[in-house]
Write a protein that holds these residues in place. Structure first.
Motif, PDB file in Angstrom:
ATOM      1  N   ASN A 318      15.203  54.881  64.821  1.00 41.90           N
ATOM      2  CA  ASN A 318      16.651  55.047  64.705  1.00 41.90           C
ATOM      3  C   ASN A 318      17.276  55.626  65.968  1.00 41.90           C
ATOM      4  OD1 ASN A 318      15.187  55.369  62.093  1.00 41.90           O
ATOM      5  ND2 ASN A 318      17.248  55.270  61.231  1.00 41.90           N
ATOM      6  N   PHE A 319      16.508  56.444  66.702  1.00 40.09           N
ATOM      7  CA  PHE A 319      17.036  57.136  67.869  1.00 40.09           C
ATOM      8  C   PHE A 319      16.367  56.657  69.159  1.00 40.09           C
ATOM      9  CE2 PHE A 319      17.593  59.984  64.217  1.00 40.09           C
ATOM     10  CZ  PHE A 319      18.974  60.126  64.249  1.00 40.09           C
ATOM     11  N   ARG A 320      15.997  55.374  69.204  1.00 41.79           N
ATOM     12  CA  ARG A 320      15.291  54.852  70.376  1.00 41.79           C
ATOM     13  C   ARG A 320      16.142  54.959  71.645  1.00 41.79           C
ATOM     14  NH1 ARG A 320      15.998  50.134  67.280  1.00 41.79           N
ATOM     15  NH2 ARG A 320      13.775  49.975  66.836  1.00 41.79           N
ATOM     16  N   ARG A 321      17.421  54.734  71.548  1.00 42.96           N
ATOM     17  CA  ARG A 321      18.244  54.783  72.760  1.00 42.96           C
ATOM     18  C   ARG A 321      18.332  56.194  73.318  1.00 42.96           C
ATOM     19  NH1 ARG A 321      23.018  50.252  72.301  1.00 42.96           N
ATOM     20  NH2 ARG A 321      21.978  48.917  70.791  1.00 42.96           N
ATOM     21  N   GLN A 322      18.532  57.154  72.443  1.00 44.92           N
ATOM     22  CA  GLN A 322      18.617  58.533  72.885  1.00 44.92           C
ATOM     23  C   GLN A 322      17.291  59.012  73.461  1.00 44.92           C
ATOM     24  OE1 GLN A 322      19.460  57.175  70.002  1.00 44.92           O
ATOM     25  NE2 GLN A 322      21.315  58.072  69.119  1.00 44.92           N
ATOM     26  N   ASN A 323      16.187  58.674  72.803  1.00 42.96           N
ATOM     27  CA  ASN A 323      14.878  59.093  73.284  1.00 42.96           C
ATOM     28  C   ASN A 323      14.478  58.353  74.547  1.00 42.96           C
ATOM     29  OD1 ASN A 323      14.536  60.973  71.217  1.00 42.96           O
ATOM     30  ND2 ASN A 323      13.674  59.457  69.831  1.00 42.96           N
ATOM     31  N   GLY A 324      14.850  57.087  74.646  1.00 45.99           N
ATOM     32  CA  GLY A 324      14.582  56.345  75.870  1.00 45.99           C
ATOM     33  C   GLY A 324      15.355  56.911  77.045  1.00 45.99           C
ATOM     34  N   ALA A 325      16.606  57.288  76.809  1.00 47.80           N
ATOM     35  CA  ALA A 325      17.421  57.873  77.879  1.00 47.80           C
ATOM     36  C   ALA A 325      16.846  59.208  78.341  1.00 47.80           C
ATOM     37  CB  ALA A 325      18.854  58.054  77.394  1.00 47.80           C
ATOM     38  N   ALA A 326      16.203  59.939  77.430  1.00 51.17           N
ATOM     39  CA  ALA A 326      15.615  61.223  77.796  1.00 51.17           C
ATOM     40  C   ALA A 326      14.348  61.053  78.622  1.00 51.17           C
ATOM     41  CB  ALA A 326      15.303  62.041  76.532  1.00 51.17           C
ATOM     42  N   LEU A 327      13.751  59.876  78.613  1.00 44.16           N
ATOM     43  CA  LEU A 327      12.492  59.644  79.319  1.00 44.16           C
ATOM     44  C   LEU A 327      12.668  59.011  80.690  1.00 44.16           C
ATOM     45  CD1 LEU A 327      10.141  58.342  76.473  1.00 44.16           C
ATOM     46  CD2 LEU A 327      10.012  60.527  77.670  1.00 44.16           C
ATOM     47  N   THR A 328      13.858  58.551  81.011  1.00 40.38           N
ATOM     48  CA  THR A 328      14.034  57.879  82.294  1.00 40.38           C
ATOM     49  C   THR A 328      15.396  58.234  82.857  1.00 40.38           C
ATOM     50  OG1 THR A 328      13.851  55.748  83.434  1.00 40.38           O
ATOM     51  CG2 THR A 328      15.030  55.764  81.330  1.00 40.38           C
ATOM     52  N   SER A 329      15.697  57.685  84.022  1.00 45.08           N
ATOM     53  CA  SER A 329      16.988  57.888  84.672  1.00 45.08           C
ATOM     54  C   SER A 329      17.328  56.617  85.422  1.00 45.08           C
ATOM     55  CB  SER A 329      16.923  59.071  85.642  1.00 45.08           C
ATOM     56  OG  SER A 329      16.065  58.773  86.735  1.00 45.08           O
ATOM     57  N   ALA A 330      18.590  56.488  85.815  1.00 45.07           N
ATOM     58  CA  ALA A 330      19.009  55.281  86.515  1.00 45.07           C
ATOM     59  C   ALA A 330      18.273  55.088  87.843  1.00 45.07           C
ATOM     60  CB  ALA A 330      20.523  55.295  86.723  1.00 45.07           C
ATOM     61  N   PRO A 331      18.161  56.118  88.700  1.00 50.05           N
ATOM     62  CA  PRO A 331      17.431  55.900  89.957  1.00 50.05           C
ATOM     63  C   PRO A 331      15.971  55.524  89.730  1.00 50.05           C
ATOM     64  CG  PRO A 331      18.759  57.899  90.087  1.00 50.05           C
ATOM     65  CD  PRO A 331      18.782  57.460  88.653  1.00 50.05           C
ATOM     66  N   LEU A 332      15.321  56.172  88.765  1.00 55.80           N
ATOM     67  CA  LEU A 332      13.919  55.869  88.493  1.00 55.80           C
ATOM     68  C   LEU A 332      13.754  54.441  87.996  1.00 55.80           C
ATOM     69  CD1 LEU A 332      10.950  56.626  88.075  1.00 55.80           C
ATOM     70  CD2 LEU A 332      11.577  57.501  85.841  1.00 55.80           C
ATOM     71  N   LEU A 333      14.587  54.031  87.033  1.00 62.13           N
ATOM     72  CA  LEU A 333      14.458  52.683  86.498  1.00 62.13           C
ATOM     73  C   LEU A 333      14.768  51.639  87.565  1.00 62.13           C
ATOM     74  CD1 LEU A 333      13.901  50.839  84.115  1.00 62.13           C
ATOM     75  CD2 LEU A 333      16.303  51.093  83.430  1.00 62.13           C
ATOM     76  N   ALA A 334      15.779  51.899  88.398  1.00 59.37           N
ATOM     77  CA  ALA A 334      16.099  50.952  89.463  1.00 59.37           C
ATOM     78  C   ALA A 334      14.914  50.791  90.414  1.00 59.37           C
ATOM     79  CB  ALA A 334      17.340  51.416  90.221  1.00 59.37           C
ATOM     80  N   GLN A 335      14.250  51.889  90.763  1.00 60.43           N
ATOM     81  CA  GLN A 335      13.060  51.800  91.612  1.00 60.43           C
ATOM     82  C   GLN A 335      11.969  50.976  90.941  1.00 60.43           C
ATOM     83  OE1 GLN A 335      12.368  52.827  94.641  1.00 60.43           O
ATOM     84  NE2 GLN A 335      13.980  54.275  95.202  1.00 60.43           N
TER      85      GLN A 335
END
Length: 577
Positions: A318-335
């Motif tokens: 139910n909270f995959r988006r919130q938990n996913g956001a807590a595990l990554t960041s925009a600069p990290l994902l872009a890299q």
């Protein structure tokens, strides 16, 4: 090892099988049942060896298979040696039906319905689990010094600040790299696996020994980064990224078999794919940090798609988006997107979309893809479409809204009074409210634009484009959003509050549906009512877009107002409901 061996068997079955007709309903519990059956039958060591061979010999030659074969340590073995541990005929039919994720002629394949009402692609989920079980390999990828993105001036800025609504998993995020990951250096030539070692050896020209390195995380590569980058390449199916996160409808919810997309332009990055990829990423991260003995995969998935892993209600699908956001960041994902595209370019030099792309261009693709993913997916609440909760047809002809709107009206449902905390109850509440509005109130449909549950989801009522029946005299001026429950004396969950206060309106502003200077009002401010309840309304007074200077009913006389208090804002009325 038992979990890893079982997963290799299921991955091998899924990637080798041709799509067929499932004899079991396409439900997540059916996938969990298949895992449980394999866990009972398969010795771990033998399963891992033979199933991984079948993964390597899978007939598909798509880019995602190059990543799977390289990053998930597939090993070559004569396919004739494969002697899979048998599943029941019903589960064999299921594995054929969810063999690979795909979109064809408006229909999505390789997806199942989860207990929380979300649709999940199985392939990226299993790939993430496998990457996590392997300890999350890291590849150090040398870049051509003449084409390094950093030297070209390409940067990866923070494109969104996404606050988690639910509690993050207990495991730390990617920023805390695991100390025991395996590294490998990959040159310009396609790498080859070395038997007996997780490292991949490749020849590198001596001149590149001092070249910059980019790090590729196997878990992000096989779940999100690879497909995210490929979808945003020039010449891909997605032009100006229409269809990112497209939803769909099942033929039936009790025994689903066919899933049709609502957007005919949908790319492969459907809502179901993103759900499965994010679940694979979250659970793979959890597994990579969980010491032996790890829980069985069937048990882990039962918890994650149920009440929560290890009893934590915030650590569930139910909270995959919130938990996913807590595990990554925009600069990290872009890299990671950039690095995965560079890796794919070297694994498959003749890829039609990659072969002529410079690293600077790939870095820009990664930036664009990450920005859209972080803002349009992670930064927005999950909304169940009408078909998901079993809405009855609209009675009559809906009136279109003139967008963007300038107001957001907040309600509580009052009845049902208890908050709904799971999909089954929230969906039943939606159907009950629609029946009351249509049959008793004689309205054309459920009145609200959207309804927010305490299960982590928003439920579509009349939606973004049609005039509702929620705020008498003002229905065409703003969206009506209700939270299920009676909030006269108690407050909704923090997740529900954040959805109404932050994520839903900010997502609407970004999409051009709500004006940036919108006013947020309680129902009682424009209609004679106690809605949205004293407790909720008092909380709303602290919200950024709350507007206090609105004429209420009954209105106070001039003598009752302070002379310093500005005149109330009068809202135009033009609606009959």
């Amino acid at each position: 090892m038992v979990a890893q061996g079982v997963l290799w068997i299921l991955l091998g079955l899924l990637l080798w099988s041709d799509p067929g007709t499932a004899s079991l309903p396409l439900l997540m519990k059916s996938v969990i049942q298949a895992l449980a059956e394999l866990e009972q039958k398969a010795p771990a060591a033998k399963a891992s060896h033979k199933a991984s061979a079948w993964l390597l010999s899978a007939p598909s030659s798509g880019p995602h298979n190059h990543l799977y074969r390289f990053l998930l340590e597939a090993q070559s073995l004569d396919a004739a040696e494969w002697d899979p541990y048998s599943l029941s005929p019903e589960l064999q039919g299921l594995t054929k039906e969810v063999a690979r994720h795909g979109v064809r002629d408006g229909q999505e394949y390789g997806v199942v319905l989860a207990p929380d009402g979300s649709t999940v692609a199985v392939e990226p989920l299993l790939a993430g689990l496998q990457a996590g079980l392997q300890g999350r390999r890291v590849i150090h990828l040398p870049l051509d010094s003449t084409a390094a993105a950093q030297e070209a001036g390409v940067t990866f800025p923070d494109v969104a600040a996404v606050a988690p609504d639910g509690r993050a998993p207990s495991s730390p995020g990617l920023r805390d790299a695991a100390p025991d990951v395996t590294t490998a250096n990959i040159g310009n030539n396609p790498p080859k696996a070395t038997t007996g070692s997780p490292d991949v050896q490749a020849s590198l020209p001596d001149a590149k020994a001092k070249s910059p390195l980019i790090t590729v995380d196997s878990l992000l590569a096989v779940t999100l980064a690879g497909n995210l980058g490929l979808t945003f390449l020039p010449g891909s199916q997605t032009q100006s990224h229409p269809g990112l996160g497209s939803e769909g409808c099942w033929d039936q919810l009790s025994a689903p078999q066919t899933f049709r997309l609502l957007d005919p332009r949908a790319s492969l990055l459907t809502m179901a794919f993103l759900n499965g990829a994010l679940d694979g990423f979250i659970l793979g991260d959890y597994l990579s940090r969980t010491p032996e003995p790890r829980p069985s995969l069937s048990h882990l998935l039962s918890q994650y798609y149920g009440a929560g892993v290890a009893g934590d209600p915030g650590f569930r699908s139910n909270f995959r988006r919130q938990n996913g956001a807590a595990l990554t960041s925009a600069p990290l994902l872009a890299q990671q997107v950039w690095g995965t595209l560079v890796l794919l370019q070297r694994l498959e030099p003749v890829h039609p979309q990659l072969q002529h792309m410079t690293q600077e261009h790939l870095a820009q693709v990664a930036t664009n893809a990450t920005k859209e993913f972080m803002e349009a997916f992670l930064g927005c609440p999950a909304i169940h479409p009408r078909c998901r909760w079993g809405a009855a047809p609209y009675r009559g002809r809906p009136t279109p809204l003139q967008l963007p709107l300038g107001f957001l009206y907040v309600h509580h449902t009052y009845v049902p009074a208890p908050p709904c905390t799971d999909f089954a109850r929230c969906a039943a509440n939606m159907r009950s409210m629609q029946r009351y509005h249509q049959d008793t109130q004689d309205w054309e449909d459920i009145g609200y634009s959207f309804v927010v549950g305490s299960d982590g989801y928003v439920y579509e009522g009349r939606g973004w484009y049609w005039v509702g029946a929620h705020t008498l005299g003002h229905n065409s001026r703003g969206f009506g959003v209700a939270i299920v429950g009676n909030y006269t004396a108690a407050l909704p969950t923090e997740a529900a509050l954040r959805t109404v206060r932050d994520t839903l309106p900010s997502c609407a502003v970004r999409a051009g549906l709500l004006r940036p200077d919108y006013a947020l009002l309680g129902h009682r401010q424009v209609v004679r009512t106690d809605c949205p309840g004293d407790a909720l309304f008092d909380q709303m007074r602290t919200w950024p877009h709350f507007t206090a200077n609105v004429k209420t009913r009954p209105a106070r006389s001039v003598s009752q107002r302070s002379r310093r208090e500005p005149s109330p804002l009068t809202l135009p009325a033009s609606d009959h409901q």
